[in-house]
Design a protein around this motif. Structure first.
Motif, PDB file in Angstrom:
ATOM      1  N   GLY A 109      15.594   1.031   5.885  1.00 47.14           N
ATOM      2  CA  GLY A 109      14.345   0.356   5.868  1.00 47.14           C
ATOM      3  C   GLY A 109      14.203  -0.533   7.276  1.00 47.14           C
ATOM      4  O   GLY A 109      13.117  -0.529   7.753  1.00 47.14           O
ATOM      5  N   PRO A 137       8.793   7.109   1.687  1.00 50.73           N
ATOM      6  CA  PRO A 137       7.820   6.196   2.285  1.00 50.73           C
ATOM      7  C   PRO A 137       8.280   5.421   3.511  1.00 50.73           C
ATOM      8  O   PRO A 137       7.224   5.374   4.536  1.00 50.73           O
ATOM      9  CB  PRO A 137       8.114   4.934   1.429  1.00 50.73           C
ATOM     10  CG  PRO A 137       9.606   5.173   0.630  1.00 50.73           C
ATOM     11  CD  PRO A 137       9.741   6.640   0.699  1.00 50.73           C
ATOM     12  N   LEU A 138       9.186   5.570   4.239  1.00 56.53           N
ATOM     13  CA  LEU A 138       9.613   5.353   5.567  1.00 56.53           C
ATOM     14  C   LEU A 138       9.131   6.515   6.273  1.00 56.53           C
ATOM     15  O   LEU A 138       8.456   6.082   7.465  1.00 56.53           O
ATOM     16  CB  LEU A 138      11.169   5.251   5.575  1.00 56.53           C
ATOM     17  CG  LEU A 138      11.885   4.265   5.180  1.00 56.53           C
ATOM     18  CD1 LEU A 138      13.297   4.459   5.345  1.00 56.53           C
ATOM     19  CD2 LEU A 138      11.162   2.972   5.195  1.00 56.53           C
ATOM     20  N   PHE A 141       5.471   5.624   7.293  1.00 56.63           N
ATOM     21  CA  PHE A 141       5.279   4.459   8.468  1.00 56.63           C
ATOM     22  C   PHE A 141       5.341   5.478   9.913  1.00 56.63           C
ATOM     23  O   PHE A 141       5.124   4.747  10.794  1.00 56.63           O
ATOM     24  CB  PHE A 141       6.438   3.648   8.401  1.00 56.63           C
ATOM     25  CG  PHE A 141       6.603   2.470   7.247  1.00 56.63           C
ATOM     26  CD1 PHE A 141       7.160   2.418   6.242  1.00 56.63           C
ATOM     27  CD2 PHE A 141       5.745   1.215   7.625  1.00 56.63           C
ATOM     28  CE1 PHE A 141       7.148   1.420   5.342  1.00 56.63           C
ATOM     29  CE2 PHE A 141       5.586   0.349   6.887  1.00 56.63           C
ATOM     30  CZ  PHE A 141       6.333   0.331   5.457  1.00 56.63           C
ATOM     31  N   VAL A 166       1.759   0.492   5.360  1.00 55.47           N
ATOM     32  CA  VAL A 166       2.124   1.572   4.279  1.00 55.47           C
ATOM     33  C   VAL A 166       1.578   0.786   3.032  1.00 55.47           C
ATOM     34  O   VAL A 166       1.781  -0.483   2.816  1.00 55.47           O
ATOM     35  CB  VAL A 166       3.258   2.002   4.123  1.00 55.47           C
ATOM     36  CG1 VAL A 166       3.623   2.394   2.779  1.00 55.47           C
ATOM     37  CG2 VAL A 166       3.687   3.157   5.331  1.00 55.47           C
ATOM     38  N   TYR A 168       2.343   1.564  -0.857  1.00 57.16           N
ATOM     39  CA  TYR A 168       3.195   2.498  -1.607  1.00 57.16           C
ATOM     40  C   TYR A 168       3.491   2.146  -2.975  1.00 57.16           C
ATOM     41  O   TYR A 168       3.793   1.011  -3.369  1.00 57.16           O
ATOM     42  CB  TYR A 168       4.252   2.460  -0.863  1.00 57.16           C
ATOM     43  CG  TYR A 168       5.167   3.885  -1.181  1.00 57.16           C
ATOM     44  CD1 TYR A 168       6.338   3.863  -2.220  1.00 57.16           C
ATOM     45  CD2 TYR A 168       4.957   5.091  -0.779  1.00 57.16           C
ATOM     46  CE1 TYR A 168       6.871   4.979  -2.465  1.00 57.16           C
ATOM     47  CE2 TYR A 168       5.678   6.317  -1.029  1.00 57.16           C
ATOM     48  CZ  TYR A 168       6.680   6.153  -1.949  1.00 57.16           C
ATOM     49  OH  TYR A 168       7.510   7.254  -2.228  1.00 57.16           O
ATOM     50  N   THR A 170       5.646   2.536  -6.156  1.00 60.84           N
ATOM     51  CA  THR A 170       7.140   3.276  -6.168  1.00 60.84           C
ATOM     52  C   THR A 170       7.250   3.855  -7.339  1.00 60.84           C
ATOM     53  O   THR A 170       6.583   3.854  -8.519  1.00 60.84           O
ATOM     54  CB  THR A 170       8.043   1.976  -6.351  1.00 60.84           C
ATOM     55  OG1 THR A 170       7.828   1.150  -7.624  1.00 60.84           O
ATOM     56  CG2 THR A 170       8.255   1.085  -5.029  1.00 60.84           C
ATOM     57  N   LYS A 178      11.499  -0.839  -3.243  1.00 63.41           N
ATOM     58  CA  LYS A 178      10.688  -1.953  -2.860  1.00 63.41           C
ATOM     59  C   LYS A 178      11.258  -2.786  -1.475  1.00 63.41           C
ATOM     60  O   LYS A 178      10.325  -3.035  -0.437  1.00 63.41           O
ATOM     61  CB  LYS A 178      10.686  -2.916  -3.926  1.00 63.41           C
ATOM     62  CG  LYS A 178       9.843  -4.232  -3.588  1.00 63.41           C
ATOM     63  CD  LYS A 178      10.046  -4.916  -4.834  1.00 63.41           C
ATOM     64  CE  LYS A 178      10.966  -5.682  -5.162  1.00 63.41           C
ATOM     65  NZ  LYS A 178      10.870  -6.521  -6.319  1.00 63.41           N
ATOM     66  N   ILE A 181      10.833  -0.858   1.912  1.00 62.11           N
ATOM     67  CA  ILE A 181       9.695  -0.703   2.410  1.00 62.11           C
ATOM     68  C   ILE A 181       8.931  -2.022   3.007  1.00 62.11           C
ATOM     69  O   ILE A 181       8.545  -1.930   3.922  1.00 62.11           O
ATOM     70  CB  ILE A 181       8.614  -0.245   1.135  1.00 62.11           C
ATOM     71  CG1 ILE A 181       9.060   1.180   0.660  1.00 62.11           C
ATOM     72  CG2 ILE A 181       7.191  -0.210   1.506  1.00 62.11           C
ATOM     73  CD1 ILE A 181       8.235   1.567  -0.554  1.00 62.11           C
ATOM     74  N   THR A 192       1.730  -4.573   4.676  1.00 61.72           N
ATOM     75  CA  THR A 192       2.407  -3.370   3.915  1.00 61.72           C
ATOM     76  C   THR A 192       2.444  -4.088   2.455  1.00 61.72           C
ATOM     77  O   THR A 192       2.590  -5.235   2.253  1.00 61.72           O
ATOM     78  CB  THR A 192       4.012  -3.160   4.435  1.00 61.72           C
ATOM     79  OG1 THR A 192       3.628  -2.752   5.691  1.00 61.72           O
ATOM     80  CG2 THR A 192       4.777  -2.403   3.536  1.00 61.72           C
ATOM     81  N   VAL A 194       3.631  -3.114  -1.581  1.00 65.41           N
ATOM     82  CA  VAL A 194       4.325  -2.138  -2.776  1.00 65.41           C
ATOM     83  C   VAL A 194       3.863  -2.676  -4.007  1.00 65.41           C
ATOM     84  O   VAL A 194       3.486  -3.611  -4.312  1.00 65.41           O
ATOM     85  CB  VAL A 194       5.865  -2.582  -2.433  1.00 65.41           C
ATOM     86  CG1 VAL A 194       6.588  -1.675  -3.547  1.00 65.41           C
ATOM     87  CG2 VAL A 194       6.393  -2.361  -1.205  1.00 65.41           C
TER      88      VAL A 194
END
Ligand SMILES: O=C(O)C1=C[C@@H](OP(=O)(O)O)[C@@H](O)[C@H](O)C1
Ligand SMILES: C=C(OP(=O)(O)O)C(=O)O
Length: 443
Positions: A109, A137-138, A141, A166, A168, A170, A178, A181, A192, A194
């Motif tokens: 991350g 999730p990466l 980005f 992002v 996102y 989880t 978490k 990200i 960003t 989460v």
């Protein structure tokens, strides 16, 4: 780094009362984060109480490979001169994260939104574990990911220069997802976000704020929402790493099941995202006394006195699982000595840790005479008056499986052996000496 390749069998035997003070090493989760945030900060971060287990030492090496100056000055005493957010250089070699899921996932991350390429690998245990939960999730980005089929190590990540923030949700309760990200979001513009269905350990949130990031957590109708404003200048900080409640669980368990025992565990974390085991033990009737509540390094801590206790089995609610996710192996050992069944619900994540921990504990306990029932996401241990013991448990390169069965043997009728105690060095290198100092008979 991987622990010694030669398996090192260990045996524990029925012991007399355990007494004395258990000086637990630094928290593994916080140690990883102190090194990573120090490397992403401007200036010199001084860390005291760093856990010098193999997992954390691998992260220290990785931060040096990405360009930070990482130095050890003494036992647990380290400094990190960072390169700032987005300042990682391209590492020359492969980043080997050994046995550590936290290390590899958080470092992936941290580099995914910097235009460099890095390849990650790990030991046989880590190479079995799912990584798509982080690389998916990466990729959102804008990072490019190449991995073995099934989303496992080795993985090569080409970081993105102009990352987009992002938002996102989880898919499972995981502080590693978490945190990966959030670390990627540090080098993305805007916010960003989460979203967690239930809160997981909050060390990343606490430490990001401590290093100067603009981060906020709130509970809404969507769930537990963490929002990070990208591109802060993280400021180097002194970090005093508190002691690890997951490591403390092993001497605590030993004192609870070995008759006549009373031990003191100073400076144990009271972070509510890490205290599910202690809530459960209280419900089981454990004699636990927390004293001197205070704060150390931004974390709530206290001194704990534990005494041998007659315990009864309980049902652990699924919503508590995240706050004790690493303590279920040792809880299953404690449960073997309780009256009645202990039912552990919502623990499917145990199947993708360093080992399939439900399977490893069930097979090892059954071999040592304990009745266990399991489903895909639950485990029930039936306590008994006298646990037979007398068998060898297979650890599958899992430190917590090894330590759990070493504790079992301290109170079972016959000695218990594990096939390989080597992985204990990943999180608790001083485990054997510390337990012996308390009076445990193990080698
Ligand atoms: O974030 C962390 O430091 C950790 C989170 C947990 O994993 P998940 O949150 O992925 O379940 C835990 O099992 C691990 O030992 C450390
Ligand atoms: C699962 C654990 O760690 P990691 O995911 O970092 O390997 C653990 O310490 O129990």
């Amino acid at each position: 780094m991987s622990h010694a390749n030669q398996p090192r069998p260990m045996t524990s035997r029925r012991s007399g009362p355990l007494t004395g003070q258990a000086q637990i090493p630094g928290d593994k989760s916080i140690s990883h984060r102190a090194l990573i945030l120090g490397a992403l900060s401007v200036g010199e971060t001084r860390i005291t109480g760093l856990l010098e287990g193999e997992d954390v030492l691998d992260t220290a090496k990785a931060m040096a490979a990405f360009g930070a100056r990482v130095q050890r000055h003494g036992n647990g005493d380290w400094t990190v001169n960072g390169v700032g957010v987005g300042g990682f250089c391209e590492p020359e070699g492969v980043i080997d994260c050994g046995n550590s899921g936290t290390g590899v996932r958080l470092i992936m991350g941290a580099m995914a939104t910097t235009p460099i390429t890095a390849t990650f690998t790990g030991d046989a245990s880590l190479s079995r574990r799912p990584m798509a939960r982080v690389t998916d999730p990466l990729s959102e980005f804008g990072a490019s990911v190449t991995c073995r089929e099934g989303g496992r190590l080795p993985i090569t990540i080409q970081g993105i220069e102009d990352a987009l923030p992002v938002r996102y949700r989880t898919p499972v309760a995981s502080a590693q997802i978490k945190s990966a990200i959030l670390l990627a979001g540090l080098n993305a513009p805007g916010e960003t976000v989460v979203i967690e269905a239930e809160p997981t350990r909050d060390h990343s949130e606490r430490m990001l704020a401590g290093f100067g990031a603009d981060i906020r957590s709130e509970t809404t109708s969507e769930g537990h929402v963490i929002t990070l404003v990208g591109r802060p200048e993280l400021r180097a900080q002194p970090v005093a790493v508190p002691r690890d409640p997951s490591s403390a669980a092993f001497p605590v368990a030993a004192a609870l099941i070995v008759p006549g025992s009373e031990i003191r565990v100073p400076g144990i974390s009271r972070n509510p995202t890490r205290d599910g085991l202690y809530v459960t033990l209280r419900e089981m009737g454990a004699d636990l006394l927390f004293e001197n509540d205070r704060e150390e390094g931004g974390e709530p801590v206290a001194d704990l006195v534990v005494r041998y206790s007659r315990l009864k089995g309980v049902s652990v609610p699924a919503e508590r699982a995240a706050s004790m996710i690493d303590e279920f192996p040792i809880l299953s050992v404690i449960a073997a000595f309780a009256e009645g069944p202990t039912i552990m619900n919502g623990v499917g994540e145990l199947r993708v840790k360093e080992s399939d921990r439900i399977d490893a504990m069930a097979r090892g306990l059954e071999a040592n005479g304990v009745r266990v029932e399991e489903t895909p996401d639950s485990m029930t241990v039936h306590g008994m008056e006298a646990v037979p013991g007398g068998a060898t448990a297979v650890t599958h390169l899992d430190h917590r499986i090894a330590m759990s069965f070493m504790v079992l043997g301290l109170a079972s009728q016959s000695p218990v052996t594990v096939d390989d105690g080597g992985p204990i060095a990943t999180s608790f290198p001083d485990f054997t000496d510390l337990m012996r100092r308390l009076g445990a008979d193990l080698d």
